[in-house]
Design a protein around this motif. Structure first.
Motif, PDB file in Angstrom:
ATOM      1  N   HIS A 250      16.936  69.052   7.168  1.00  0.00           N
ATOM      2  CA  HIS A 250      16.700  70.305   7.883  1.00  0.00           C
ATOM      3  C   HIS A 250      16.152  71.423   7.016  1.00  0.00           C
ATOM      4  O   HIS A 250      15.924  72.533   7.511  1.00  0.00           O
ATOM      5  CB  HIS A 250      18.001  70.794   8.547  1.00  0.00           C
ATOM      6  CG  HIS A 250      18.508  69.872   9.608  1.00  0.00           C
ATOM      7  ND1 HIS A 250      17.739  69.481  10.679  1.00  0.00           N
ATOM      8  CD2 HIS A 250      19.705  69.254   9.748  1.00  0.00           C
ATOM      9  CE1 HIS A 250      18.444  68.667  11.451  1.00  0.00           C
ATOM     10  NE2 HIS A 250      19.639  68.515  10.909  1.00  0.00           N
ATOM     11  N   THR A 251      15.945  71.188   5.709  1.00  0.00           N
ATOM     12  CA  THR A 251      15.492  72.251   4.822  1.00  0.00           C
ATOM     13  C   THR A 251      14.202  71.833   4.143  1.00  0.00           C
ATOM     14  O   THR A 251      14.167  70.810   3.464  1.00  0.00           O
ATOM     15  CB  THR A 251      16.547  72.562   3.747  1.00  0.00           C
ATOM     16  OG1 THR A 251      17.771  72.864   4.400  1.00  0.00           O
ATOM     17  CG2 THR A 251      16.128  73.747   2.899  1.00  0.00           C
ATOM     18  N   GLN A 252      13.154  72.625   4.327  1.00  0.00           N
ATOM     19  CA  GLN A 252      11.865  72.341   3.731  1.00  0.00           C
ATOM     20  C   GLN A 252      11.335  73.587   3.060  1.00  0.00           C
ATOM     21  O   GLN A 252      11.545  74.699   3.541  1.00  0.00           O
ATOM     22  CB  GLN A 252      10.868  71.866   4.793  1.00  0.00           C
ATOM     23  CG  GLN A 252      11.329  70.626   5.558  1.00  0.00           C
ATOM     24  CD  GLN A 252      10.366  70.262   6.661  1.00  0.00           C
ATOM     25  OE1 GLN A 252       9.191  70.561   6.595  1.00  0.00           O
ATOM     26  NE2 GLN A 252      10.884  69.597   7.686  1.00  0.00           N
ATOM     27  N   ARG A 338      31.321  72.136  15.683  1.00  0.00           N
ATOM     28  CA  ARG A 338      30.864  73.333  14.988  1.00  0.00           C
ATOM     29  C   ARG A 338      30.647  74.482  15.973  1.00  0.00           C
ATOM     30  O   ARG A 338      30.980  75.638  15.707  1.00  0.00           O
ATOM     31  CB  ARG A 338      29.570  73.036  14.217  1.00  0.00           C
ATOM     32  CG  ARG A 338      29.075  74.200  13.382  1.00  0.00           C
ATOM     33  CD  ARG A 338      27.844  73.846  12.571  1.00  0.00           C
ATOM     34  NE  ARG A 338      28.200  73.054  11.403  1.00  0.00           N
ATOM     35  CZ  ARG A 338      27.996  71.757  11.276  1.00  0.00           C
ATOM     36  NH1 ARG A 338      27.431  71.077  12.272  1.00  0.00           N
ATOM     37  NH2 ARG A 338      28.338  71.119  10.179  1.00  0.00           N
ATOM     38  N   THR A 339      30.083  74.173  17.134  1.00  0.00           N
ATOM     39  CA  THR A 339      29.831  75.208  18.136  1.00  0.00           C
ATOM     40  C   THR A 339      31.124  75.854  18.611  1.00  0.00           C
ATOM     41  O   THR A 339      31.240  77.086  18.657  1.00  0.00           O
ATOM     42  CB  THR A 339      29.083  74.611  19.340  1.00  0.00           C
ATOM     43  OG1 THR A 339      27.794  74.153  18.911  1.00  0.00           O
ATOM     44  CG2 THR A 339      28.907  75.651  20.445  1.00  0.00           C
ATOM     45  N   LEU A 395      21.643  77.489  13.152  1.00  0.00           N
ATOM     46  CA  LEU A 395      20.532  77.406  14.095  1.00  0.00           C
ATOM     47  C   LEU A 395      19.230  76.989  13.429  1.00  0.00           C
ATOM     48  O   LEU A 395      18.452  76.222  14.000  1.00  0.00           O
ATOM     49  CB  LEU A 395      20.339  78.761  14.797  1.00  0.00           C
ATOM     50  CG  LEU A 395      21.534  79.295  15.585  1.00  0.00           C
ATOM     51  CD1 LEU A 395      21.195  80.640  16.208  1.00  0.00           C
ATOM     52  CD2 LEU A 395      21.970  78.301  16.654  1.00  0.00           C
ATOM     53  N   SER A 396      18.975  77.497  12.224  1.00  0.00           N
ATOM     54  CA  SER A 396      17.704  77.179  11.572  1.00  0.00           C
ATOM     55  C   SER A 396      17.761  77.419  10.074  1.00  0.00           C
ATOM     56  O   SER A 396      17.493  78.532   9.607  1.00  0.00           O
ATOM     57  CB  SER A 396      16.566  78.019  12.176  1.00  0.00           C
ATOM     58  OG  SER A 396      15.343  77.751  11.535  1.00  0.00           O
ATOM     59  N   PRO A 397      18.088  76.385   9.280  1.00  0.00           N
ATOM     60  CA  PRO A 397      18.073  76.554   7.829  1.00  0.00           C
ATOM     61  C   PRO A 397      16.693  76.929   7.290  1.00  0.00           C
ATOM     62  O   PRO A 397      16.588  77.686   6.327  1.00  0.00           O
ATOM     63  CB  PRO A 397      18.504  75.170   7.314  1.00  0.00           C
ATOM     64  CG  PRO A 397      19.256  74.558   8.448  1.00  0.00           C
ATOM     65  CD  PRO A 397      18.603  75.072   9.692  1.00  0.00           C
ATOM     66  N   VAL A 460      21.615  72.768  14.861  1.00  0.00           N
ATOM     67  CA  VAL A 460      20.232  73.084  14.495  1.00  0.00           C
ATOM     68  C   VAL A 460      19.344  73.037  15.728  1.00  0.00           C
ATOM     69  O   VAL A 460      19.404  72.087  16.514  1.00  0.00           O
ATOM     70  CB  VAL A 460      19.709  72.094  13.431  1.00  0.00           C
ATOM     71  CG1 VAL A 460      18.246  72.357  13.116  1.00  0.00           C
ATOM     72  CG2 VAL A 460      20.550  72.203  12.161  1.00  0.00           C
ATOM     73  N   GLN A 461      18.512  74.056  15.908  1.00  0.00           N
ATOM     74  CA  GLN A 461      17.623  74.136  17.060  1.00  0.00           C
ATOM     75  C   GLN A 461      16.317  73.389  16.794  1.00  0.00           C
ATOM     76  O   GLN A 461      15.892  73.233  15.649  1.00  0.00           O
ATOM     77  CB  GLN A 461      17.335  75.601  17.385  1.00  0.00           C
ATOM     78  CG  GLN A 461      18.588  76.427  17.677  1.00  0.00           C
ATOM     79  CD  GLN A 461      19.370  75.915  18.872  1.00  0.00           C
ATOM     80  OE1 GLN A 461      18.904  75.980  20.013  1.00  0.00           O
ATOM     81  NE2 GLN A 461      20.575  75.400  18.630  1.00  0.00           N
TER      82      GLN A 461
END
Length: 498
Positions: A250-252, A338-339, A395-397, A460-461
């Motif tokens: 999830h991380t770029q 988590r939510t 939500l967005s790393p 994550v969205q």
């Protein structure tokens, strides 16, 4: 010598060094921001206090206060002017949130954060000179500039945590960093009272001390920290591989354009922003105006004011640390999603303070009871750290800087409104006037947390993935050209396996 120091550094997990340095960054930011809240009680002219309870709802002077009540300020600023001064920091603060987030996402968080803190430190040390030369107007302008410099703090910190905190440690590392809010606030309030009380220099000493701390932190930050794990000079190969393996999904580093439309139409994102409006309205009411309440209403001396104003914030910090470890344990052991964890903890962190703030307003002049209620309420507020404070990372790393910029821009208005509202509603600093303030805070808390509890999300969205968005746009273009491609799925879980 350097090589032996490097070997020593590689043995320490660099993600935790960054967490500590990030905590100190936020701590410096807050101590420089809020030391004025204590100093202003000594800067302004005050009327002689009475030793008897007044019929207008003010409290009698305590013995510790009466011994120092002869100390008077220099500047004739009424409550309205003081409200403007205390809120002016946020006028500049809201302007640089989104630009700061974009810069941090694009170039990394190291220098975005470092330069912001260093600039704020310089302006902090200039405060006494500016006030002496230009009075309230100069102070307002200077505070706007400080807010402008500090606006990139949380977007940059969020980007750094997104790059350095693996998912199973996100609550802990995020909480350690964000606990700097309480560390800075506790030091800024308690140490300010001690410094002013014991220094012949008076109130200017706090600005010189906290500004100097900011400069020292900047020098250490440049030496010890890096924006990304693979560019850190001291990180071990083992830690670098661990971070890559746990975060690569999830991380770029190359994220492309920020998906503003998807972010702005995301229900979980709006739930987070609305939830943080209520949370920060209450927090700013306490952080900014609690010293005034302790001084003007409860009549505590400057040194006692500093310690007692810091006590509720210390309770918030300790509960935040403890609850973050509990949160990660509950998630890792699959006891709660988590939510749901984010929602439950955020609800406790809003409803608890709302109830105890109102209760404190009905405790009258019982100083021990009032401080106890404030402390319990703020202690419960500590649960924001493993909930709304890290929810943007969920939500967005990849775009955490932009998300944090949006939330802090929105909640920055709470920092503008809260001190201004207090200044307007409490011209006489009576218990009845402050009770109205606390009831308004109660209502804001409850409305905003209801929205968060319904629409928040901890996963994550889809728009976090740049490749997915590129595929979605390509398929949309193909459909428009009549090539018969299927419609784009609405969630990455619906993508066909490769």
């Amino acid at each position: 010598m350097f090589s032996s120091w490097k070997i020593c550094c590689t043995r320490i997990p660099q993600r935790w060094i960054l967490a500590v340095m990030g905590c100190l960054a936020v701590s410096n930011a807050y101590s420089m921001r809020i030391c004025l809240n204590i100093a202003i009680t000594e800067m302004v002219l005050t009327a002689e206090a009475s030793n008897s309870t007044s019929s207008d709802g003010t409290c009698p002077v305590s013995e510790s206060t009466s011994s120092s009540s002869s100390s008077k300020g220099t500047y004739d600023w009424d409550e309205y002017t003081q409200g403007i001064i205390l809120s002016s920091f946020y006028w500049g603060y809201v302007v640089t949130q989104i630009p700061g987030g974009i810069l941090a996402d694009k170039f990394g968080g190291k220098y975005t954060l470092g330069i912001g803190i260093l600039s704020t430190a310089i302006f902090t040390m200039l405060t006494p000179l500016v006030v002496e030369a230009f009075d309230a107007t100069g102070l307002i302008v200077l505070r706007i500039l400080m807010g402008f410099c500090e606006g990139s703090t949380f977007p940059a910190v969020n980007v750094l945590v997104a790059q350095w905190a693996p998912p199973e440690e996100r609550s802990k590392i995020g909480t350690v960093v964000m606990a700097g809010i309480q560390v800075g606030t506790v030091l800024g309030t308690s140490l300010s009272g001690v410094l002013i009380h014991n220094s012949s220099m008076g109130w200017p000493v706090v600005f010189y001390v906290f500004g100097a701390f900011g400069v020292v932190w900047f020098l250490a930050w440049i030496l010890l920290c890096s924006s990304y794990p693979d560019s850190h000079p001291f990180i071990s190969d083992q830690e670098k591989k661990y971070l890559h393996d746990t975060m690569v999904e999830h991380t770029q580093k190359e994220t492309g354009r920020t998906p503003w439309w998807q972010i702005l139409t995301s229900a979980p994102m709006w739930a987070l922003m609305i939830g943080k409006i209520g949370e920060n309205f209450g927090l700013q009411t306490m952080v900014t105006d609690l010293p005034k309440y302790m001084s003007s209403v409860l009549k505590f001396s400057i040194q006692t004011n500093g310690f007692l104003s810091a006590l509720p914030l210390l309770a918030m910090w300790l509960s935040g640390i403890a609850s973050s470890w509990l949160a990660d344990w509950l998630i890792v052991t699959d006891r709660i999603s988590r939510t749901n964890l984010r929602k439950v903890f955020a609800t406790i962190a809003s409803v608890g303070p709302a109830v105890f703030l109102v209760a404190a307003s009905y405790a009258g002049c019982d100083r021990i009871l009032v401080v106890t209620l404030f402390t319990i309420g703020m202690g419960l507020m500590g649960l924001i750290f493993p909930s709304t404070m890290v929810n943007a990372l969920d939500l967005s790393p990849n775009y955490s800087g932009a998300l944090m910029a949006m939330t802090t821009t929105i909640v920055g208005f709470a920092g503008i409104v809260a001190p201004y509202l207090v200044g307007v509603l409490t011209p006489n600093q009576t218990l009845q006037e402050w009770r109205i303030v606390f009831w308004i805070t109660f209502a804001v808390y409850l409305v905003t947390i209801m929205v968060y509890a319904i629409w928040a999300d901890g996963e994550v969205q889809y728009w976090n993935d740049p490749d997915f968005r590129s595929q979605r746009l390509q398929e949309s273009d193909n459909e428009k050209q009549g090539r018969g491609y299927p419609s784009t799925p609405k969630h990455p879980d619906q993508l066909p396996s490769v």
